[in-house]
Motif scaffolding. Structure first.
Motif, short mmCIF file in Angstrom:
data_model
loop_
_atom_site.label_atom_id
_atom_site.label_comp_id
_atom_site.label_asym_id
_atom_site.label_seq_id
_atom_site.Cartn_x
_atom_site.Cartn_y
_atom_site.Cartn_z
N LEU A 51 0.83 -1.20 0.00
CA LEU A 51 0.00 0.00 0.00
C LEU A 51 0.87 1.25 0.00
O LEU A 51 0.52 2.26 -0.64
N SER A 52 2.00 1.20 0.67
CA SER A 52 2.90 2.35 0.72
C SER A 52 3.41 2.70 -0.68
O SER A 52 3.40 3.87 -1.07
N ALA A 53 3.83 1.68 -1.44
CA ALA A 53 4.34 1.93 -2.80
C ALA A 53 3.24 2.44 -3.71
O ALA A 53 3.46 3.36 -4.51
N VAL A 54 2.04 1.87 -3.60
CA VAL A 54 0.93 2.30 -4.45
C VAL A 54 0.53 3.73 -4.12
O VAL A 54 0.26 4.54 -5.01
N ARG A 71 -3.15 6.31 3.10
CA ARG A 71 -2.85 5.09 3.86
C ARG A 71 -3.66 5.03 5.15
O ARG A 71 -4.18 3.98 5.54
N ILE A 72 -3.77 6.18 5.82
CA ILE A 72 -4.55 6.22 7.06
C ILE A 72 -6.01 5.90 6.78
O ILE A 72 -6.66 5.14 7.51
N GLY A 73 -6.54 6.45 5.69
CA GLY A 73 -7.92 6.16 5.31
C GLY A 73 -8.12 4.69 5.00
O GLY A 73 -9.15 4.11 5.34
N ALA A 74 -7.13 4.08 4.32
CA ALA A 74 -7.22 2.65 4.00
C ALA A 74 -7.21 1.81 5.27
O ALA A 74 -7.95 0.83 5.41
N GLU A 75 -6.36 2.21 6.24
CA GLU A 75 -6.31 1.50 7.52
C GLU A 75 -7.64 1.65 8.26
O GLU A 75 -8.17 0.68 8.81
N ALA A 77 -10.54 2.17 7.02
CA ALA A 77 -11.60 1.42 6.31
C ALA A 77 -11.34 -0.08 6.34
O ALA A 77 -12.13 -0.85 5.78
N ASP A 78 -10.24 -0.49 6.99
CA ASP A 78 -9.87 -1.90 7.10
C ASP A 78 -9.66 -2.53 5.72
O ASP A 78 -10.04 -3.66 5.48
N ARG A 79 -9.02 -1.75 4.82
CA ARG A 79 -8.76 -2.24 3.47
C ARG A 79 -7.28 -2.20 3.11
O ARG A 79 -6.93 -2.43 1.96
N ALA A 80 -6.46 -1.88 4.07
CA ALA A 80 -5.03 -1.73 3.77
C ALA A 80 -4.42 -3.02 3.24
O ALA A 80 -3.47 -2.99 2.45
N GLY A 81 -4.94 -4.16 3.63
CA GLY A 81 -4.40 -5.44 3.18
C GLY A 81 -5.17 -6.07 2.04
O GLY A 81 -4.97 -7.25 1.73
N ASN A 82 -6.04 -5.29 1.39
CA ASN A 82 -6.91 -5.85 0.35
C ASN A 82 -6.54 -5.45 -1.07
O ASN A 82 -7.36 -5.53 -1.97
N LEU A 83 -5.30 -5.00 -1.27
CA LEU A 83 -4.89 -4.60 -2.62
C LEU A 83 -5.07 -5.75 -3.60
O LEU A 83 -4.72 -6.89 -3.31
N GLN A 98 -12.69 6.82 -3.55
CA GLN A 98 -13.04 6.13 -4.79
C GLN A 98 -11.84 5.37 -5.35
O GLN A 98 -12.00 4.27 -5.88
N VAL A 99 -10.65 5.94 -5.23
CA VAL A 99 -9.44 5.24 -5.68
C VAL A 99 -9.23 3.97 -4.87
O VAL A 99 -8.93 2.90 -5.43
N LEU A 100 -9.40 4.06 -3.56
CA LEU A 100 -9.24 2.89 -2.69
C LEU A 100 -10.24 1.81 -3.06
O LEU A 100 -9.90 0.62 -3.12
N GLU A 101 -11.46 2.19 -3.34
CA GLU A 101 -12.49 1.23 -3.74
C GLU A 101 -12.08 0.53 -5.04
O GLU A 101 -12.23 -0.69 -5.17
N ALA A 102 -11.52 1.28 -5.98
CA ALA A 102 -11.16 0.71 -7.28
C ALA A 102 -10.08 -0.35 -7.16
O ALA A 102 -10.11 -1.37 -7.86
#
Length: 392
Positions: A51-54, A71-75, A77-83, A98-102
């Motif tokens: 997630l850091s690189a992305v 990254r904080i928003g992904a954490e 939303a509990d999606r940081a590990g869902n790439l 929206q980017v995180l959802e995609a």
């Protein structure tokens, strides 16, 4: 004194809480507000990417304002590990949310290069396309027959691209032999296929294998999908049908599939053959005769001869009673549903009508008029032996 200190500490604590709340509110607003992108981009998430690189890549390309907030928003939303590995279109003005959802939702690529390995009834070919971000539509870059030795340069340029998305599309009505023969030519798959699956047991449709997928695993996926489709349709079947087993319904579905490619006709075509069975008539359908000749290994490539229509084989429904012993192709879900929930009609005959569809009739007299009309169209088109007449 101590009371004054406590009062000041409490005041400071409240100020800190207010500041933190304001910071959280600001971060939340940054996360959900429209992003800075002026135009769409195609973002590639490599297999195993962090997630850091992305997030850094997104910030460098101007898709997000702050990688840390992303990254904080992904954490949060509990999606940081869902790439998900793939290529994703990020539209102009997309928010971080929206980017995180995609990039974490489905893993279905929405941009980049797309290689579609298409298995059709007459041939197998490969279509290489690329998403045009301006029109948001895939544009064909190259098309070539599957298995050719001289691969086009457009394909050679991207063949090793790790972001290349692979698709396998199986047309309704192909035979199991055709599927196996085509998959052996797909250079992005691996593993051998020693046997041909039973006819009718592979589900047509789209598949998305990754590079290096075992051919046997892809066949297993097709088989499992077809089994599920048949089981569901069997549970929802109409009453009074003449099938003792789901496999018999699959045989009928394969005949329906080979007789018409028009969705709204499938139920009527199924009703014709079921009405014939109910009246003790023979099915008299050319595709079964053809299968008896080719065994599903390719196409006949010519019209049927009278001698072939008279020759007794297990698949010659002009000669045998009832259904042939196996399906004659792999039917799609709609043909299976049509065989198990046919239209309620009194039709016993049908013939091509010149529009790509068929004219249906309840009586032989009416059918003969339809045949005469089709023969006239044939003569005008200069295709006297392409009639496809049923029940003559």
């Amino acid at each position: 004194m101590w009371r004054s200190v406590a009062s000041n500490a409490l005041t400071l604590f409240i100020v800190i809480l207010i500041a933190l709340a304001a910071l959280v509110a600001w971060g939340r607003n940054e996360f959900v507000k429209p992003g800075p992108l002026a135009g769409p981009i195609c973002l590639q998430v490599e297999r195993g990417a962090s997630l850091s690189a992305v997030s850094r890549n997104l910030e460098e390309r101007g898709a997000i304002t702050d990688a840390r907030i992303f990254r904080i928003g992904a954490e949060y939303a509990d999606r940081a590990g869902n790439l998900k590995f793939g290529s994703y279109m990020v539209p102009a003005g997309a928010s971080m949310e929206q980017v995180l959802e995609a990039i974490t939702a489905t893993g279905k690529s929405t941009c980049g290069r797309d290689l579609n390995f298409r298995i059709g009834v007459a041939r197998a070919d490969v279509v290489l396309s690329e998403l045009d971000l301006t029109s948001n539509a895939y544009v064909e870059v190259a098309r070539f027959d599957a298995g050719v030795e001289a691969l086009p340069p457009e394909y050679l340029e991207v063949a090793d691209d790790p972001a290349l998305v692979f698709r396998v599309t199986v047309a309704e009505g192909v035979t199991s032999w055709q599927v196996v023969d085509a998959l052996k030519k797909a250079d992005f798959l691996q593993g051998s296929l020693e046997t041909v699956p039973p006819e009718g047991t592979l589900a047509p449709g789209g598949y998305e294998p990754v590079r290096g997928t075992e051919r046997g695993a892809l066949i297993a996926e097709m088989t499992a999908r077809q089994s599920a489709i048949l089981a569901e349709a069997w549970e929802k079947r109409a009453q009074g049908l003449p099938y003792d087993t789901p496999e018999e319904a699959l045989i009928m579905a394969s005949i329906v599939e080979k007789e018409t490619g028009i969705a709204e006709e499938r139920g009527r075509v199924a009703s014709v053959f079921l009405n014939r069975l109910a009246q003790g008539m023979r099915l008299q359908t050319d595709p079964t005769v053809i299968y008896g000749i080719t065994k599903g290994e390719g196409v006949l490539g010519r019209g049927l001869r009278q001698s072939e229509l008279r020759r007794e084989t297990p698949y010659n429904t002009y000669v045998i009673d009832g259904l042939p012993p196996t399906p004659i192709a792999n039917p799609g879900a709609e043909a299976i549903r049509a065989a198990l929930n046919p239209d309620r009609t009194d039709y016993l005959f049908f013939v091509a009508d010149g529009s790509g569809g068929h004219a249906f009739a309840e009586t032989l007299e009416e059918h003969n008029r339809n045949v005469a009309a089709w023969r006239k169209i044939e003569a005008e088109q200069g295709a006297a032996d392409e009639g496809g007449v049923q029940g003559e």
